[in-house]
Design a protein around this motif. Structure first.
Motif, PDB file in Angstrom:
ATOM      1  N   ILE A  69     -40.642   3.581  68.675  1.00 50.65           N
ATOM      2  CA  ILE A  69     -40.705   2.362  67.871  1.00 50.65           C
ATOM      3  C   ILE A  69     -40.996   2.692  66.413  1.00 50.65           C
ATOM      4  CG2 ILE A  69     -42.072   0.268  67.493  1.00 50.65           C
ATOM      5  CD1 ILE A  69     -42.169   0.006  70.565  1.00 50.65           C
ATOM      6  N   LEU A  70     -41.806   3.724  66.156  1.00 48.85           N
ATOM      7  CA  LEU A  70     -42.023   4.159  64.773  1.00 48.85           C
ATOM      8  C   LEU A  70     -40.702   4.613  64.144  1.00 48.85           C
ATOM      9  CD1 LEU A  70     -45.414   6.089  64.999  1.00 48.85           C
ATOM     10  CD2 LEU A  70     -44.977   3.906  63.857  1.00 48.85           C
ATOM     11  N   ILE A  71     -39.889   5.306  64.945  1.00 46.47           N
ATOM     12  CA  ILE A  71     -38.569   5.717  64.447  1.00 46.47           C
ATOM     13  C   ILE A  71     -37.714   4.491  64.152  1.00 46.47           C
ATOM     14  CG2 ILE A  71     -36.412   6.876  65.084  1.00 46.47           C
ATOM     15  CD1 ILE A  71     -38.125   8.870  66.687  1.00 46.47           C
ATOM     16  N   ALA A  72     -37.790   3.485  65.044  1.00 50.00           N
ATOM     17  CA  ALA A  72     -36.985   2.267  64.862  1.00 50.00           C
ATOM     18  C   ALA A  72     -37.357   1.515  63.594  1.00 50.00           C
ATOM     19  CB  ALA A  72     -37.144   1.354  66.077  1.00 50.00           C
ATOM     20  N   LEU A  78     -31.286   4.892  58.950  1.00 46.85           N
ATOM     21  CA  LEU A  78     -30.510   5.614  59.951  1.00 46.85           C
ATOM     22  C   LEU A  78     -29.116   5.017  60.077  1.00 46.85           C
ATOM     23  CD1 LEU A  78     -33.166   5.776  62.825  1.00 46.85           C
ATOM     24  CD2 LEU A  78     -32.533   7.666  61.320  1.00 46.85           C
ATOM     25  N   LYS A  79     -28.151   5.838  60.447  1.00 50.55           N
ATOM     26  CA  LYS A  79     -26.852   5.301  60.827  1.00 50.55           C
ATOM     27  C   LYS A  79     -27.020   4.535  62.135  1.00 50.55           C
ATOM     28  CE  LYS A  79     -23.775   8.627  58.613  1.00 50.55           C
ATOM     29  NZ  LYS A  79     -22.657   9.570  58.806  1.00 50.55           N
ATOM     30  N   TYR A  80     -26.257   3.470  62.277  1.00 50.66           N
ATOM     31  CA  TYR A  80     -26.405   2.618  63.451  1.00 50.66           C
ATOM     32  C   TYR A  80     -26.203   3.389  64.748  1.00 50.66           C
ATOM     33  CZ  TYR A  80     -25.518  -1.148  66.775  1.00 50.66           C
ATOM     34  OH  TYR A  80     -25.558  -1.961  67.871  1.00 50.66           O
ATOM     35  N   GLU A  81     -25.229   4.301  64.763  1.00 51.88           N
ATOM     36  CA  GLU A  81     -24.960   5.055  65.982  1.00 51.88           C
ATOM     37  C   GLU A  81     -26.149   5.933  66.363  1.00 51.88           C
ATOM     38  OE1 GLU A  81     -21.813   8.069  65.273  1.00 51.88           O
ATOM     39  OE2 GLU A  81     -21.878   7.314  63.230  1.00 51.88           O
ATOM     40  N   TRP A  83     -29.364   5.163  65.530  1.00 51.81           N
ATOM     41  CA  TRP A  83     -30.403   4.233  65.971  1.00 51.81           C
ATOM     42  C   TRP A  83     -30.182   3.831  67.419  1.00 51.81           C
ATOM     43  CZ3 TRP A  83     -30.145  -0.711  67.866  1.00 51.81           C
ATOM     44  CH2 TRP A  83     -31.367  -1.371  67.999  1.00 51.81           C
ATOM     45  N   ARG A  84     -28.933   3.629  67.810  1.00 53.26           N
ATOM     46  CA  ARG A  84     -28.623   3.229  69.183  1.00 53.26           C
ATOM     47  C   ARG A  84     -29.096   4.275  70.188  1.00 53.26           C
ATOM     48  NH1 ARG A  84     -23.353   3.244  70.241  1.00 53.26           N
ATOM     49  NH2 ARG A  84     -23.386   1.741  71.934  1.00 53.26           N
ATOM     50  N   ILE A  85     -28.985   5.552  69.810  1.00 52.58           N
ATOM     51  CA  ILE A  85     -29.445   6.629  70.697  1.00 52.58           C
ATOM     52  C   ILE A  85     -30.946   6.521  70.921  1.00 52.58           C
ATOM     53  CG2 ILE A  85     -29.734   9.124  70.918  1.00 52.58           C
ATOM     54  CD1 ILE A  85     -27.081   9.414  69.364  1.00 52.58           C
ATOM     55  N   PHE A  86     -31.701   6.343  69.841  1.00 52.42           N
ATOM     56  CA  PHE A  86     -33.153   6.216  69.974  1.00 52.42           C
ATOM     57  C   PHE A  86     -33.516   4.981  70.795  1.00 52.42           C
ATOM     58  CE2 PHE A  86     -33.079   8.827  66.025  1.00 52.42           C
ATOM     59  CZ  PHE A  86     -33.838   9.886  66.508  1.00 52.42           C
ATOM     60  N   HIS A  87     -32.777   3.903  70.603  1.00 54.56           N
ATOM     61  CA  HIS A  87     -33.054   2.676  71.342  1.00 54.56           C
ATOM     62  C   HIS A  87     -32.866   2.895  72.837  1.00 54.56           C
ATOM     63  CE1 HIS A  87     -32.383  -1.479  72.790  1.00 54.56           C
ATOM     64  NE2 HIS A  87     -33.211  -1.812  71.833  1.00 54.56           N
ATOM     65  N   GLY A 211     -22.233  -1.366  54.118  1.00 53.62           N
ATOM     66  CA  GLY A 211     -22.930  -0.217  54.685  1.00 53.62           C
ATOM     67  C   GLY A 211     -21.956   0.916  54.951  1.00 53.62           C
ATOM     68  N   ASP A 212     -22.445   1.958  55.627  1.00 54.02           N
ATOM     69  CA  ASP A 212     -21.611   3.141  55.885  1.00 54.02           C
ATOM     70  C   ASP A 212     -20.348   2.781  56.659  1.00 54.02           C
ATOM     71  OD1 ASP A 212     -23.400   4.754  54.588  1.00 54.02           O
ATOM     72  OD2 ASP A 212     -24.466   5.362  56.405  1.00 54.02           O
ATOM     73  N   PHE A 213     -20.510   2.007  57.733  1.00 52.93           N
ATOM     74  CA  PHE A 213     -19.355   1.686  58.572  1.00 52.93           C
ATOM     75  C   PHE A 213     -18.336   0.848  57.819  1.00 52.93           C
ATOM     76  CE2 PHE A 213     -17.283  -1.351  61.472  1.00 52.93           C
ATOM     77  CZ  PHE A 213     -16.550  -0.453  62.229  1.00 52.93           C
ATOM     78  N   THR A 214     -18.775  -0.231  57.197  1.00 58.24           N
ATOM     79  CA  THR A 214     -17.830  -1.119  56.512  1.00 58.24           C
ATOM     80  C   THR A 214     -17.180  -0.435  55.306  1.00 58.24           C
ATOM     81  OG1 THR A 214     -19.752  -2.099  55.396  1.00 58.24           O
ATOM     82  CG2 THR A 214     -18.849  -3.282  57.283  1.00 58.24           C
ATOM     83  N   LYS A 215     -17.905   0.464  54.639  1.00 54.43           N
ATOM     84  CA  LYS A 215     -17.301   1.221  53.540  1.00 54.43           C
ATOM     85  C   LYS A 215     -16.220   2.157  54.056  1.00 54.43           C
ATOM     86  CE  LYS A 215     -21.320   1.039  50.464  1.00 54.43           C
ATOM     87  NZ  LYS A 215     -22.457   1.795  49.879  1.00 54.43           N
ATOM     88  N   ASN A 216     -16.475   2.776  55.207  1.00 56.07           N
ATOM     89  CA  ASN A 216     -15.460   3.653  55.806  1.00 56.07           C
ATOM     90  C   ASN A 216     -14.230   2.857  56.238  1.00 56.07           C
ATOM     91  OD1 ASN A 216     -16.951   5.973  55.457  1.00 56.07           O
ATOM     92  ND2 ASN A 216     -17.904   5.871  57.487  1.00 56.07           N
TER      93      ASN A 216
END
Length: 357
Positions: A69-72, A78-81, A83-87, A211-216
């Motif tokens: 949760i501290l990481i979250a 963080l990149k969303y992908e 963050w999903r791993i930590f979640h 963000g990173d995704f939408t810019k890509n």
């Protein structure tokens, strides 16, 4: 699940309750760890190898929850992908916690007592939900497939994609979808975008590079790229609104309103307030102005905050029969909602906020 969206009046509210329940759960776990030694006669409970191991796993589970949760909390960095791993790793301390509950408790939770039944039900739901998200969600919910058949750049940071689907997507104007763009070099995780037009067989989405995704996507998305869709979601319903309506859009929040305007002539009295920061962010401005010029029931107000004061609805009075719809950044919408309701006590205000945290 659509039923939760209906119960909580919007998917963004489901996320808010989800977050608050998670915070409450962590607080209770920490309190449990701190007061466990204060329970009378706790030291007289029979100790076995199972109970000692379960006690250690309980501590590991607690530390695991706190660490993840501290990481979250740093999710915005963080990149969303990632963050999903930590979640998803939360399943590990959750498993430790369940083992701890069953084998270190002074109560026999394997017996069909009320507490045993409650624990069994909640543990089963927890594991099934986690395994479903890890293994089945992507296949079961993303059932609409298609390709990108049109790309139009509407400015220095906004792009419109035309998606042609293999079967018709039934949607209501004002709703949004989750999209996976299956192109090498782009993140495969789903992202939500409002439907800005289309007939169901063809869907248009308008994306701002934030963000990173939408810019890509803006820089490198290609024609004929496969896509899969989940949805539609969203509770804005212009058709069920009153004959008199006020629309408020902030920046890219204009997209759900476009879907309605591009589908049919306006058959009710609508006044749109469209606020944006600079001309580069005023997408579809020419379309909106032309629409207003040719439809007497539609009026549009453009507010460029680089040229004018910020939009405000202090002392803005409308009849009680007026429906107000808003879409844009959450902070802005909550501010407008408070202003509007301060001088219009019985008014109906519906809004979709750009926040899934």
């Amino acid at each position: 699940m659509k039923i939760f969206e209906h119960w909580f009046h919007g998917l963004e509210n489901v996320y808010i309750y989800h977050k608050n329940l998670a915070i409450l759960s962590l607080v209770l776990v920490i309190i449990h760890g701190q007061i466990q030694g204060q329970v009378p006669h706790w030291d007289k409970v029979e100790k076995t190898s199972f109970s000692e191991f379960a006690k250690e796993l309980g501590s590991l589970g607690q530390y695991g929850f706190i660490a993840l949760i501290l990481i979250a909390l740093f999710a915005k960095f963080l990149k969303y992908e990632h963050w999903r791993i930590f979640h998803r790793l939360l399943l590990i301390p959750y498993t430790f916690g369940i083992y701890h509950a069953y084998f270190s408790s002074r109560y026999d939770l394997l017996q069909p007592t009320p507490l045993g039944i409650f624990t069994a039900i909640t543990a089963t739901i927890g594991f099934m939900s986690a395994l479903y998200m890890l293994t089945m969600y992507q296949d079961m919910f993303f059932k609409y497939q298609g390709n990108i058949t049109g790309i139009k750049k509407l400015g220095s940071n906004v792009i419109e994609l035309e998606l042609t689907l293999d079967r018709k997507l039934p949607y209501r104007h004002g709703q949004y979808i989750f999209i996976k763009i299956l192109q090498d070099g782009l993140e495969k995780a789903p992202h939500p975008f409002s439907i800005s037009g289309g007939d169901g067989n063809k869907i248009f989405v308008t994306i701002k590079a934030l963000g990173d995704f939408t810019k890509n996507v803006y820089d490198s998305v290609q024609l004929n790229t496969p896509v899969t869709l989940d949805g539609p979601y969203g509770h804005l319903n212009f058709e069920n609104g009153a004959q008199q309506q006020v629309w408020i859009a902030g920046g890219i929040g204009i997209t759900p309103f476009l879907s309605y305007l591009q589908s049919q002539p306006v058959d009710r009295d609508i006044e749109l307030f469209y606020t944006y920061h600079g001309q580069d962010n005023a997408i579809y401005k020419e379309f909106l102005q032309e629409y207003a010029d040719t439809n007497q029931q539609f009026k549009v107000n453009f507010i460029d905050t680089t040229q004018k004061d910020r939009l405000s609805f202090e002392n803005f009075s409308v009849s009680a029969q007026t429906s107000i719809f808003m879409c844009g950044p959450e902070k802005m919408l909550k501010h407008f909602d408070k202003q509007l309701k301060s001088c219009n006590k019985d008014i109906s205000v519906d809004f979709e906020a750009f926040k899934f945290k």
